[in-house]
Motif scaffolding. Structure first.
Motif, PDB file in Angstrom:
ATOM      1  N   ASP A 120       0.832  -1.212   0.000  1.00  7.98           N
ATOM      2  CA  ASP A 120       0.000   0.000   0.000  1.00  7.98           C
ATOM      3  C   ASP A 120       0.864   1.258   0.000  1.00  7.98           C
ATOM      4  O   ASP A 120       0.575   2.231  -0.723  1.00  7.98           O
ATOM      5  CB  ASP A 120      -0.914   0.009   1.224  1.00  7.98           C
ATOM      6  CG  ASP A 120      -1.957  -1.098   1.180  1.00  7.98           C
ATOM      7  OD1 ASP A 120      -2.207  -1.626   0.082  1.00  7.98           O
ATOM      8  OD2 ASP A 120      -2.511  -1.429   2.246  1.00  7.98           O
ATOM      9  N   ALA A 154       1.198   4.201  -3.034  1.00  7.86           N
ATOM     10  CA  ALA A 154       0.941   5.601  -2.701  1.00  7.86           C
ATOM     11  C   ALA A 154       2.175   6.461  -2.930  1.00  7.86           C
ATOM     12  O   ALA A 154       2.091   7.579  -3.465  1.00  7.86           O
ATOM     13  CB  ALA A 154       0.470   5.721  -1.259  1.00  7.86           C
ATOM     14  N   ASP A 168       2.463  11.206   7.404  1.00  6.68           N
ATOM     15  CA  ASP A 168       1.972  11.752   6.136  1.00  6.68           C
ATOM     16  C   ASP A 168       1.889  10.655   5.072  1.00  6.68           C
ATOM     17  O   ASP A 168       1.005  10.689   4.209  1.00  6.68           O
ATOM     18  CB  ASP A 168       2.886  12.877   5.654  1.00  6.68           C
ATOM     19  CG  ASP A 168       2.873  14.075   6.579  1.00  6.68           C
ATOM     20  OD1 ASP A 168       1.772  14.495   6.985  1.00  6.68           O
ATOM     21  OD2 ASP A 168       3.954  14.592   6.909  1.00  6.68           O
ATOM     22  N   ALA A 176      -1.189   8.853   5.722  1.00  4.73           N
ATOM     23  CA  ALA A 176      -2.325   9.632   5.224  1.00  4.73           C
ATOM     24  C   ALA A 176      -2.497   9.459   3.717  1.00  4.73           C
ATOM     25  O   ALA A 176      -3.625   9.408   3.215  1.00  4.73           O
ATOM     26  CB  ALA A 176      -2.133  11.110   5.574  1.00  4.73           C
ATOM     27  N   LEU A 177      -1.382   9.364   2.984  1.00  6.77           N
ATOM     28  CA  LEU A 177      -1.460   9.120   1.541  1.00  6.77           C
ATOM     29  C   LEU A 177      -2.108   7.768   1.254  1.00  6.77           C
ATOM     30  O   LEU A 177      -2.911   7.638   0.321  1.00  6.77           O
ATOM     31  CB  LEU A 177      -0.065   9.163   0.923  1.00  6.77           C
ATOM     32  CG  LEU A 177       0.626  10.524   0.818  1.00  6.77           C
ATOM     33  CD1 LEU A 177       2.045  10.351   0.281  1.00  6.77           C
ATOM     34  CD2 LEU A 177      -0.155  11.466  -0.077  1.00  6.77           C
ATOM     35  N   ASP A 213      -4.236   6.117   3.230  1.00  5.33           N
ATOM     36  CA  ASP A 213      -5.663   6.177   3.575  1.00  5.33           C
ATOM     37  C   ASP A 213      -6.452   6.973   2.540  1.00  5.33           C
ATOM     38  O   ASP A 213      -7.610   6.640   2.243  1.00  5.33           O
ATOM     39  CB  ASP A 213      -5.837   6.803   4.956  1.00  5.33           C
ATOM     40  CG  ASP A 213      -5.325   5.899   6.074  1.00  5.33           C
ATOM     41  OD1 ASP A 213      -5.110   4.701   5.798  1.00  5.33           O
ATOM     42  OD2 ASP A 213      -5.122   6.394   7.195  1.00  5.33           O
ATOM     43  N   LYS A 214      -5.836   8.008   1.986  1.00  9.31           N
ATOM     44  CA  LYS A 214      -6.525   8.819   0.984  1.00  9.31           C
ATOM     45  C   LYS A 214      -6.813   8.007  -0.267  1.00  9.31           C
ATOM     46  O   LYS A 214      -7.875   8.141  -0.887  1.00  9.31           O
ATOM     47  CB  LYS A 214      -5.687  10.051   0.642  1.00  9.31           C
ATOM     48  CG  LYS A 214      -6.355  10.995  -0.342  1.00  9.31           C
ATOM     49  CD  LYS A 214      -5.495  12.219  -0.586  1.00  9.31           C
ATOM     50  CE  LYS A 214      -6.175  13.166  -1.584  1.00  9.31           C
ATOM     51  NZ  LYS A 214      -5.347  14.371  -1.835  1.00  9.31           N
ATOM     52  N   ARG A 215      -5.858   7.154  -0.656  1.00  7.36           N
ATOM     53  CA  ARG A 215      -6.054   6.324  -1.845  1.00  7.36           C
ATOM     54  C   ARG A 215      -7.087   5.238  -1.594  1.00  7.36           C
ATOM     55  O   ARG A 215      -7.842   4.862  -2.494  1.00  7.36           O
ATOM     56  CB  ARG A 215      -4.731   5.688  -2.273  1.00  7.36           C
ATOM     57  CG  ARG A 215      -3.723   6.667  -2.855  1.00  7.36           C
ATOM     58  CD  ARG A 215      -2.484   5.938  -3.337  1.00  7.36           C
ATOM     59  NE  ARG A 215      -2.788   5.037  -4.427  1.00  7.36           N
ATOM     60  CZ  ARG A 215      -2.846   5.391  -5.712  1.00  7.36           C
ATOM     61  NH1 ARG A 215      -2.631   6.650  -6.053  1.00  7.36           N
ATOM     62  NH2 ARG A 215      -3.132   4.510  -6.655  1.00  7.36           N
ATOM     63  N   GLU A 216      -7.147   4.716  -0.381  1.00  5.29           N
ATOM     64  CA  GLU A 216      -8.068   3.625  -0.083  1.00  5.29           C
ATOM     65  C   GLU A 216      -9.464   4.101   0.266  1.00  5.29           C
ATOM     66  O   GLU A 216     -10.425   3.347   0.155  1.00  5.29           O
ATOM     67  CB  GLU A 216      -7.516   2.788   1.079  1.00  5.29           C
ATOM     68  CG  GLU A 216      -6.245   2.020   0.733  1.00  5.29           C
ATOM     69  CD  GLU A 216      -5.776   1.163   1.885  1.00  5.29           C
ATOM     70  OE1 GLU A 216      -6.276   1.372   3.017  1.00  5.29           O
ATOM     71  OE2 GLU A 216      -4.927   0.296   1.663  1.00  5.29           O
ATOM     72  N   GLY A 217      -9.597   5.374   0.702  1.00  3.27           N
ATOM     73  CA  GLY A 217     -10.895   5.875   1.115  1.00  3.27           C
ATOM     74  C   GLY A 217     -11.231   5.469   2.531  1.00  3.27           C
ATOM     75  O   GLY A 217     -10.436   4.850   3.241  1.00  3.27           O
ATOM     76  N   GLU A 218     -12.422   5.813   2.959  1.00  6.30           N
ATOM     77  CA  GLU A 218     -12.865   5.502   4.310  1.00  6.30           C
ATOM     78  C   GLU A 218     -13.020   3.996   4.486  1.00  6.30           C
ATOM     79  O   GLU A 218     -13.474   3.298   3.571  1.00  6.30           O
ATOM     80  CB  GLU A 218     -14.193   6.201   4.620  1.00  6.30           C
ATOM     81  CG  GLU A 218     -14.076   7.722   4.700  1.00  6.30           C
ATOM     82  CD  GLU A 218     -13.210   8.144   5.866  1.00  6.30           C
ATOM     83  OE1 GLU A 218     -13.236   7.451   6.901  1.00  6.30           O
ATOM     84  OE2 GLU A 218     -12.503   9.152   5.731  1.00  6.30           O
TER      85      GLU A 218
END
Length: 296
Positions: free
Chosen positions: A42, A46, A270, A273-274, A276-281
Motif C-alpha cells: 500500500d 501511494a 503523512d 495519510a497518503l 488512507d486517501k487512496r483507499e478511502g474511508e
C-alpha cells in the motif's frame, strides 16, 4: 475493515526504511508478516504516485546517474534450476538519478540493464527537469544512446567518468574489489565542466540504499522474493529519502526542501495519510450471521 493505528503503521514504515527485515518488524511491532507485507504494498503504490506527481519541473545544475544490482527470488545464473520462480525473477537493476547539489533523487527505475531500460529512465529524467543540466554517468554504453536520443546533441552537457581497475592480486579474497588504478573523464555532448564530471554522490547514495533496505544486503537470505515487493520497497524508500530524512550536508534540510519542492519535511504519518486517501474511508463490517449446519 480494521486498520492499525496511525502511530503503529508509521513505526512499521520507518523500520522498513531503517534496514529492518520484514520478519523482525513483525516481531517488534507484534503484527503478522502479512500485515507488514500489505502495508509495504500500500505504501509503495501511494509513494510511487506521490513521487511521480511531486518531483516535477526541478531546477537542477548537476545530475549524476548510476545503476545498482540486486536480485529477486534467485540470481540470474540460478534461474534455470529455480522451482516455481515468479515472473520477473532474476537479476534486478535499479537506475537512479541524483541532483549533486540538493541530493534529490530525481528519477529511478527498476528493470534490466539494457538500452530499453536506459531509454525509459533517461526520458523520465528529462521530463522532470526544468532547465539544461550537466549530466555524468559511468561508461555503461546504453547511457550514450539513450541520452543522445532524449536530449539531442545541443540539449545537455554530458560527460562520462570511467574507472580503471587493475588485476586482482594473488590470494585476494573472493569478494574484495579490484584495485582502482585510474580514472578517465570524457566530454561527450555539449560543454560539460571537466571538474564536475563525477559519480561520487550517486555512488554514495547507492551505499545508503544497501544500508537502508535489508533486501539489498549482500550475501544474506534477505533478498527480495518478488520483484513487485522490491519495487514497492524502493517507492517507499525514495519518498523517505527525498521528503522525510534530513541530511547533515544540507544543514538539516531534506533534499525536497533544498530543491524547493516543499517548505517543510514530511513525517511517516503523512505517508500513512497518503495510503488512507487512496483507499478511502474504511468500510464497516456487516452483522455476523450464523450459518446453519445440516446433519450428515
Amino acid at each position: 475493515m480494521n486498520r492499525l493505528p496511525v502511530e503503529k503503521r508509521a513505526q512499521i514504515l520507518q523500520m522498513l526504511c531503517e534496514g529492518s527485515s520484514m520478519r523482525s518488524i513483525s516481531r517488534v511491532a507484534d503484527v503478522s508478516l502479512n500485515t507488514v507485507t500489505k502495508l509495504l504494498v500500500d505504501a509503495g503504490i501511494a509513494c510511487s504516485a506521490f513521487h511521480d506527481a511531486t518531483v516535477r519541473n526541478v531546477n537542477s545544475q548537476r545530475v549524476q546517474c548510476d545503476e545498482i544490482w540486486s536480485f529477486a527470488y534467485p540470481k540470474a545464473k540460478n534461474l534455470p534450476s529455480a522451482k516455481a520462480a515468479p515472473l520477473g525473477s532474476g537479476d534486478v537493476w535499479t537506475w537512479t538519478a541524483i541532483d549533486a547539489d540538493t541530493k534529490l533523487i530525481l528519477s529511478w527505475l527498476v528493470g534490466d540493464r539494457d538500452t530499453h531500460a536506459a531509454t525509459i529512465f533517461i526520458n523520465d529524467l528529462k521530463d522532470r527537469l526544468a532547465n539544461r543540466v550537466r549530466l555524468t554517468t559511468d561508461g555503461h554504453r546504453p547511457y550514450l544512446t539513450a541520452i543522445s536520443n532524449a536530449f539531442g546533441p545541443d540539449g545537455i552537457d554530458y560527460g562520462i567518468l570511467q574507472k580503471l581497475y587493475g588485476k586482482e592480486s594473488e590470494g585476494a579474497k573472493r569478494y574484495s574489489p579490484p584495485k582502482l588504478i585510474g580514472i578517465d573523464r570524457d566530454l561527450v555532448l555539449g560543454s560539460p565542466d571537466i571538474k564536475h564530471v563525477s559519480t561520487s554522490f550517486v555512488e554514495r547514495q547507492n551505499l545508503t540504499m544497501r544500508m537502508s533496505m535489508r533486501r539489498f544486503t549482500r550475501l544474506t537470505n534477505a533478498f527480495s522474493k518478488k520483484v513487485e515487493n522490491h519495487y514497492h520497497a524502493l517507492s517507499l524508500y525514495f519518498v523517505w529519502y527525498n521528503f522525510i530524512k534530513s541530511h547533515k550536508s544540507l544543514k538539516g534540510l531534506t533534499p525536497a526542501m533544498a530543491a524547493g519542492l516543499v517548505s517543510s519535511p514530511l513525517e511517516m504519518s503523512d505517508i500513512v495519510a497518503l495510503i488512507d486517501k487512496r483507499e478511502g474511508e474504511p468500510k464497516k463490517r456487516g452483522p455476523y450471521k450464523k450459518r446453519a449446519i445440516s446433519a450428515a
